[in-house]
Structures are given as C-alpha cells and as structure tokens.
Design a protein around this motif. Structure first.
Motif, PDB file in Angstrom:
ATOM      1  N   ALA A  80       0.842  -1.197   0.000  1.00 28.67           N
ATOM      2  CA  ALA A  80       0.000   0.000   0.000  1.00 28.67           C
ATOM      3  C   ALA A  80       0.876   1.244   0.000  1.00 28.67           C
ATOM      4  O   ALA A  80       0.621   2.203  -0.736  1.00 28.67           O
ATOM      5  N   GLN A  83       2.665   1.660  -3.403  1.00 30.62           N
ATOM      6  CA  GLN A  83       1.744   2.099  -4.450  1.00 30.62           C
ATOM      7  C   GLN A  83       1.406   3.567  -4.286  1.00 30.62           C
ATOM      8  O   GLN A  83       1.276   4.307  -5.274  1.00 30.62           O
ATOM      9  N   ALA A  84       1.273   4.005  -3.044  1.00 31.47           N
ATOM     10  CA  ALA A  84       1.015   5.430  -2.822  1.00 31.47           C
ATOM     11  C   ALA A  84       2.195   6.257  -3.315  1.00 31.47           C
ATOM     12  O   ALA A  84       2.014   7.284  -3.982  1.00 31.47           O
ATOM     13  N   ALA A  86       4.229   5.410  -5.592  1.00 34.53           N
ATOM     14  CA  ALA A  86       4.239   5.317  -7.051  1.00 34.53           C
ATOM     15  C   ALA A  86       3.283   6.336  -7.658  1.00 34.53           C
ATOM     16  O   ALA A  86       3.552   6.915  -8.709  1.00 34.53           O
ATOM     17  N   HIS A  87       2.162   6.582  -6.976  1.00 31.58           N
ATOM     18  CA  HIS A  87       1.207   7.562  -7.484  1.00 31.58           C
ATOM     19  C   HIS A  87       1.786   8.959  -7.499  1.00 31.58           C
ATOM     20  O   HIS A  87       1.397   9.795  -8.301  1.00 31.58           O
ATOM     21  N   ILE A  93       6.916   1.204 -10.108  1.00 27.74           N
ATOM     22  CA  ILE A  93       6.663  -0.213  -9.899  1.00 27.74           C
ATOM     23  C   ILE A  93       6.685  -0.915 -11.240  1.00 27.74           C
ATOM     24  O   ILE A  93       5.952  -0.541 -12.156  1.00 27.74           O
TER      25      ILE A  93
ATOM     26  N   ALA B  34      -0.896   5.067 -11.190  1.00 30.18           N
ATOM     27  CA  ALA B  34       0.433   4.470 -11.295  1.00 30.18           C
ATOM     28  C   ALA B  34       0.374   3.006 -10.914  1.00 30.18           C
ATOM     29  O   ALA B  34       1.053   2.568 -10.018  1.00 30.18           O
ATOM     30  N   GLN B  83      -7.550   2.418  -3.602  1.00 31.99           N
ATOM     31  CA  GLN B  83      -6.517   3.333  -3.119  1.00 31.99           C
ATOM     32  C   GLN B  83      -5.987   4.201  -4.247  1.00 31.99           C
ATOM     33  O   GLN B  83      -5.688   5.382  -4.049  1.00 31.99           O
ATOM     34  N   HIS B  87      -6.209   8.254  -4.407  1.00 32.39           N
ATOM     35  CA  HIS B  87      -5.096   9.158  -4.620  1.00 32.39           C
ATOM     36  C   HIS B  87      -5.438  10.229  -5.649  1.00 32.39           C
ATOM     37  O   HIS B  87      -4.894  11.321  -5.623  1.00 32.39           O
TER      38      HIS B  87
END
Lengths: 259, 259
Positions: A80, A83-84, A86-87, A93, B34, B83, B87
């Motif tokens: 989690a 991925q955050a 990565a945003h 990733i 992403a 998620q 974001h």
DNA sequence: CAATTCAAGATCGTATACAATCTTTGAGCA
DNA sequence: TGCTCAAAGATTGTATACGATCTTGAATTG
C-alpha cells in the motif's frame, strides 16, 4: 544472510531506518498520500523524507520483504505504501519486478520545472496576499534551518529545508489543490536534482529566497510572483539536462574490450 | 441477499458492471493511476469512466466485497484499485468505514476550477503550437461525439466527451506532467458538476469549444490560451457554489418536530 | 570456449484467514 | 416511552499461504 523468505518480525518494530525529521520541518509532509492514517502512511512519509534528504538514491530497489522487515509490517502494508509513493511518481513499480526509486528522465525533469514555473509563481502571489506575521516568521525559520544545514555541509538536509520553504509558501496560500501539486512537484524535483544537478554552488542558498522574503514582508504580490518565477527558471537552468550517456551505459562502454 | 461474506467467485468474471467506453474515447484514460497493467488498473479505469459519465453519484459507498464480486476478484485487488482512485481524489477512504465516491466541498470546487484556469490555458497554448492536422481531426471527433450524445439527451455521455476534449488537448500539448494534472482536475470536475451544476443549458456545448477549434486551426497560440481561460472561468461561473443547507441537513431540518 | 537451455531461487501477484473496528439492534432500566 | 449499553453482525485492516513470473547460474552442446 540469504533467508529464503524473511519473517516480518510480527509486531516488533526493529529499527528506525532513516532519520525522522526535525519537529519544525516534519510537521506536515502528508496530504499528498490519500491513505488513512496508519502504518502505511508512516512508511510513505518516512521514505519520502529519505528521498527529500537524498538518503535514498534514484534507482535503488525497494523490496517488499526488505521494507517490511525494516518497519516490522507485512508485505500487505508495504505494498500500500509503495503504491502510494508510485502515485506521486517517487517510486516506479515494474510488473513482477518490484518497486524502485524513480529515475526521472531528462524530459520529465524539463516538464516538472516547467510546471513549477507556472504554478509556484501563482501560489507565491496568493501567499503574499494571505501572509500573517507568524507565517512570515515560520518561513524565516525554514531558511535558517537550511542555512545551518549548509554550514554543516549536510547537503541533503539543506535541500530538504529548501523544499520545505517552497512547500510552506503553498500552505500559506491556503489552496489545497495547488499545495498538493507543489508538494508533488518538489518531491520529484528532489530526485531530479539528485540526478542532474550541476552547479557547484549549493541548491537554493541563492539570494532568491531572501528576495522572496522581502516581497512577502511587503505583501507585494506582484513582486513575489515575479521573483518566484525567476527563481524557478534559475533552478531549472542549474540542471545539466543535456542528453549524454548515462552512468551504466558509460560503464559498459568503459569496460568494453579496448584493453 | 445478506450473505455474511460473499465468496469472490474465483476466477469467473460475472457481469460487466458499467458500460465500457466507445473506442474513440476509451483509448487513453490511463496514465493517472500508477498501477502496473492488470486487473486493478482495469477496475480503476472502469470506475473512473462511470464517474465521468455520472453513472456513479458522489457519496455512493464502494464496498470492497461488493466491488470484488462484481469484477470477480478478491478484496486484495479491489483495495489497490480503490486506493489508486483515492489518490486521484475520486474516492475517499474513511478508516474502518470504507471507500465512498468523493463529495467535493464548495471550497474544493473553487480550487479545482482555479487550478484549471491556470493550467489549461497554458496547455492550450502548447497544444496550438504542436497541433497536427490529424490531431485537429481527432479533436473534432470529440466535439461531434459530444454533440450526438447531447442530441440523445445522454448528459452523462456528453459530459464524458466534453472532458475527453479537454484531455485530448493536453495530450496534444505532449506534456505528461500537465496532462496528468489536467486529467485529474477534469475527473474531479465531473464530481463537482454532479453536485453543483446549476445552468439549464448543457455542460459545454457553449461555442467556446468551437472557438477553440478555430484558434487551433489557425495555430494561434495566444488566441487558444485566451479562449481556454475564458472558457474555464465560464464553466466555474456555471456552478452554484453558494453555501446552503446540504440535502441531508435540510432533510433533518425538514423532518424536525414541526408537526 | 562461447552460446544456449533449463532448473533452482528469489520476488511479486492474488486469495484467503483471522483480528480489529465500526454499526446496528435489542434487552434492560428509569 | 425513551435512554443506555452491550452483544451480534458486517466491514475493513493485516498477516500469511500459495501460485506466477522473473532472475540467476550452472550444465550441456556446438
């Protein structure tokens, strides 16, 4: 040290991996990551801080198991967090390969600073109009912290505070959408600077920041906007964004059969 | 229909829940999330499309079990998708409560359109300079699709294409950072419009879009920038952003003990 | 000896089990 | 009747198991 699958050390925080930031600066890095408060957010912020301080270099692999062991959580939580990140484009990733600290391309570097040159001057204008005396003092504290770090030749920390200065301006402008954009752009800028900074002189100790303070003191919105725009353009020009063989390429070239 | 825990229908896609977009419009909504290509991304895009088409209203709860059952995946995948949406501010995750389609506040609405008014004109300028004939035709197709949808009184779909027009301009500008920002802002705009649109006339069938096309045909960057700025400001003014009792508030007031 | 193939190891992707938390509901009591 | 509070139910948070995919390196073969 090659255990086939690290056990995530159930519920036992092992070591704090990177320095947690000073009080006056760690207050509010959040609000970029849309995660409910919890361990995942903590990991995000911790990694982000490490990136801003240049303690984690672009290209470094962030293995889920490894990160999980460091923070004492399972891969679920780590994923989690990654991925955050990565945003926010701080981490890339790759499918079935894992997460790596992003390595912004030259093009991306240009784009990020073009965006900053558009947005941050507008934000500075808003901030100048809204600035209170207390906020002015807060900004000054950022500059002093940067100065102290520079004096100790702690470049990473100096850069961190320099970013904090820009972020603080956005917060003072009290515009959450812009603030979120600025935060994101500054984080990415930190990676870009790690890869492409060329100037001998240090990051932002240019007098631009002090000139900006002057404009804020005068509540001169037009002046603040103008100075900020010049400042961002100056930063952009401080990067070496010419196409050139990257380190790994030059490595293979250097080790080629010439000897 | 109150099974205590729905079984995620292992590996069996049940029903496609919302319409998948037309070919000419569904091409590239991505690049905001992403996520590595995969099911999570598909779910993201599907839900995003539903939001853009106003098939999913602000405030609706997106239960993990429910979404998982619809797409035939486990909660693990659903969580990643939610998620990612969170974001982008399209979904709001409340700790231990779940995910809900975001309900932008009035303040947020102002901020989003202020940001658009800053960024999109700059993007239009870039697009005008880079525009090819083929891209020009692509833009025209968006407007026609919008027109057709309006004629069929399919407002959701019209809004979708209107957003697609704005997004396509950003893509033509060929600036990924700006494109990502514009995409995000337009998605949020869709939620804002769902909550606050007041004008009787339809979303964007104003002649602004056609005026923009004219500027693009002429490759007149200054004109494109200026028209786009006016257009965004006009959209902003089409919202009813006065503070007023929200529906639930007025409900409790209406049902109060007044006899 | 170089190139290729393939198996073992490591890492990620996803499903599932269980724990934690919140919501709801109904019993008990004033 | 209306309020308090607790227990059951429902939903999310997290850990873990297992399958899928990629990497690595050694054995095989030309």
């Amino acid at each position: 040290m090659k255990l086939s699958r690290r056990s995530p050390a159930r519920h036992q925080k092992t070591t704090k991996p990177v320095t947690t930031a000073d009080p006056e600066s760690s207050n509010n890095l959040h609000a970029v990551f849309a995660l409910p408060p919890g361990r995942a957010l903590d990991i995000c912020l911790n990694i982000q801080t490490a990136l801003l301080e240049h303690k984690l270099a672009p290209g470094v692999k962030l293995s889920e198991d490894e990160v999980g062991e460091i923070y004492g959580v399972s891969r679920t939580v780590v994923r989690a967090a990654l991925q955050a990140l990565a945003h926010s484009n701080l981490v890339t990733i790759k499918k079935n390969r894992g997460a790596f600290v992003s390595e912004p391309t030259i093009r991306e570097a240009h784009e990020v600073f073009q965006a900053r040159a558009l947005i941050e001057p507008a934000v500075a204008r808003l901030a100048a109009l809204a600035m209170t005396d207390k906020q002015l003092a807060g900004l000054k504290a950022h500059l002093e912290a940067e100065h102290v770090a520079l004096h100790k030749e702690d470049m990473g920390r100096a850069l961190f505070h320099s970013g904090g200065f820009h972020t603080a301006i956005a917060e003072i402008a009290d515009h959450r959408v812009f603030t979120s954009m600025v935060r994101s752009l500054i984080s990415r800028s930190s990676l870009i600077i790690a890869l492409y900074w060329k100037r001998a002189d240090t990051a932002c100790e240019s007098h631009s920041h002090h000139a900006l303070m002057k404009a804020f003191e005068l509540r001169d919105a037009a002046m603040a906007e103008s100075i900020q725009k010049s400042h961002i353009i100056d930063l952009h020009s401080g990067l070496d964004l010419r196409e050139k063989p990257r380190s790994d390429t030059s490595l293979s070239a250097a080790l080629g059969r010439t000897g």
